[in-house]
Design a protein around this motif. Structure first.
Motif, PDB file in Angstrom:
ATOM      1  N   GLN A  45       0.835  -1.191  -0.122  1.00  0.00           N
ATOM      2  CA  GLN A  45      -0.024  -0.131   0.107  1.00  0.00           C
ATOM      3  C   GLN A  45       1.005   1.179   0.128  1.00  0.00           C
ATOM      4  OE1 GLN A  45      -3.470   0.022   2.662  1.00  0.00           O
ATOM      5  NE2 GLN A  45      -2.872  -2.582   3.162  1.00  0.00           N
ATOM      6  N   PRO A  46       1.742   1.414  -1.016  1.00  0.00           N
ATOM      7  CA  PRO A  46       2.698   2.592  -1.156  1.00  0.00           C
ATOM      8  C   PRO A  46       1.869   3.990  -1.205  1.00  0.00           C
ATOM      9  CG  PRO A  46       2.561   1.502  -3.106  1.00  0.00           C
ATOM     10  CD  PRO A  46       2.086   0.688  -2.016  1.00  0.00           C
ATOM     11  N   GLU A  47       0.637   3.781  -1.702  1.00  0.00           N
ATOM     12  CA  GLU A  47      -0.170   5.138  -1.983  1.00  0.00           C
ATOM     13  C   GLU A  47      -0.529   5.686  -0.634  1.00  0.00           C
ATOM     14  OE1 GLU A  47      -2.878   1.625  -1.575  1.00  0.00           O
ATOM     15  OE2 GLU A  47      -1.276   1.914  -2.844  1.00  0.00           O
ATOM     16  N   ARG A  48      -0.693   4.849   0.509  1.00  0.00           N
ATOM     17  CA  ARG A  48      -0.895   5.290   2.178  1.00  0.00           C
ATOM     18  C   ARG A  48       0.385   6.058   2.519  1.00  0.00           C
ATOM     19  NH1 ARG A  48      -3.206   0.790   5.733  1.00  0.00           N
ATOM     20  NH2 ARG A  48      -3.802   2.819   6.761  1.00  0.00           N
ATOM     21  N   VAL A  49       1.413   5.622   2.142  1.00  0.00           N
ATOM     22  CA  VAL A  49       2.627   6.500   2.489  1.00  0.00           C
ATOM     23  C   VAL A  49       2.746   7.872   1.734  1.00  0.00           C
ATOM     24  CG1 VAL A  49       5.298   6.479   2.632  1.00  0.00           C
ATOM     25  CG2 VAL A  49       3.997   4.220   3.032  1.00  0.00           C
ATOM     26  N   VAL A  50       2.526   7.851   0.574  1.00  0.00           N
ATOM     27  CA  VAL A  50       2.384   9.030  -0.160  1.00  0.00           C
ATOM     28  C   VAL A  50       1.468  10.116   0.322  1.00  0.00           C
ATOM     29  CG1 VAL A  50       1.880   9.966  -2.276  1.00  0.00           C
ATOM     30  CG2 VAL A  50       3.465   7.893  -2.245  1.00  0.00           C
ATOM     31  N   SER A  51       0.196   9.513   0.692  1.00  0.00           N
ATOM     32  CA  SER A  51      -0.815  10.246   1.219  1.00  0.00           C
ATOM     33  C   SER A  51      -0.591  10.721   2.579  1.00  0.00           C
ATOM     34  CB  SER A  51      -1.990   9.367   1.256  1.00  0.00           C
ATOM     35  OG  SER A  51      -3.395   9.950   2.038  1.00  0.00           O
ATOM     36  N   MET A  52       0.026   9.870   3.462  1.00  0.00           N
ATOM     37  CA  MET A  52       0.711  10.449   4.837  1.00  0.00           C
ATOM     38  C   MET A  52       1.588  11.481   4.698  1.00  0.00           C
ATOM     39  SD  MET A  52       2.115   8.260   8.047  1.00  0.00           S
ATOM     40  CE  MET A  52       3.564   7.567   6.989  1.00  0.00           C
ATOM     41  N   ARG A  53       2.414  11.573   3.642  1.00  0.00           N
ATOM     42  CA  ARG A  53       3.434  12.509   3.694  1.00  0.00           C
ATOM     43  C   ARG A  53       2.859  13.725   3.135  1.00  0.00           C
ATOM     44  NH1 ARG A  53       9.265  10.434   1.955  1.00  0.00           N
ATOM     45  NH2 ARG A  53       9.938   9.180   3.562  1.00  0.00           N
ATOM     46  N   GLU A  54       1.807  13.710   2.179  1.00  0.00           N
ATOM     47  CA  GLU A  54       1.004  14.543   1.812  1.00  0.00           C
ATOM     48  C   GLU A  54       0.427  15.527   2.930  1.00  0.00           C
ATOM     49  OE1 GLU A  54      -0.999  13.156  -1.731  1.00  0.00           O
ATOM     50  OE2 GLU A  54       0.766  13.418  -2.773  1.00  0.00           O
TER      51      GLU A  54
END
Length: 112
Positions: A45-54
């Motif tokens: 779920q790499p998109e969750r990491v991107v979302s968290m960083r955003e």
């Protein structure tokens, strides 16, 4: 880089800043992921990491804007942030209230 290190516990391995007219772009590479982020990415779920960083950048954006304002003497009008997982690249883009001295651009307002 310092702000990210203070809040993430680590920061990018490399950073490069581009200034053109009234735009400042900071490109950071190799930020490294925290163990929590790596666990989430390993789960597919790499998109969750991107979302968290955003989300973090939207919360912490004012500190970044203040730093740019202090360094340039210009007011930040808009701030955009984008994180990417593979490769590990983060971009911070600042639009300031006037051209930076020594940096220019050509503006076309109507096609010929």
């Amino acid at each position: 880089m310092r702000i990210l290190r203070e809040h993430y516990g680590r920061g990018p391995m490399k950073a490069k800043t581009y200034a053109l007219d009234d735009i400042i772009v900071v490109v950071m590479r190799g930020s490294g992921f925290t163990p929590l982020e790596q666990t989430i990415m390993d789960s597919g779920q790499p998109e969750r990491v991107v979302s968290m960083r955003e989300d973090f950048q939207s919360v912490n954006g004012r500190a970044l804007q203040r730093t740019i304002e202090e360094l340039t003497g210009r007011r930040v009008l808009a701030f955009l942030s984008q994180a990417h997982v593979e490769p590990d690249i983060t971009m911070e883009i600042f639009f300031v209230d006037g051209p930076l001295e020594g940096f220019g651009a050509v503006e076309i307002t109507e096609p010929p």
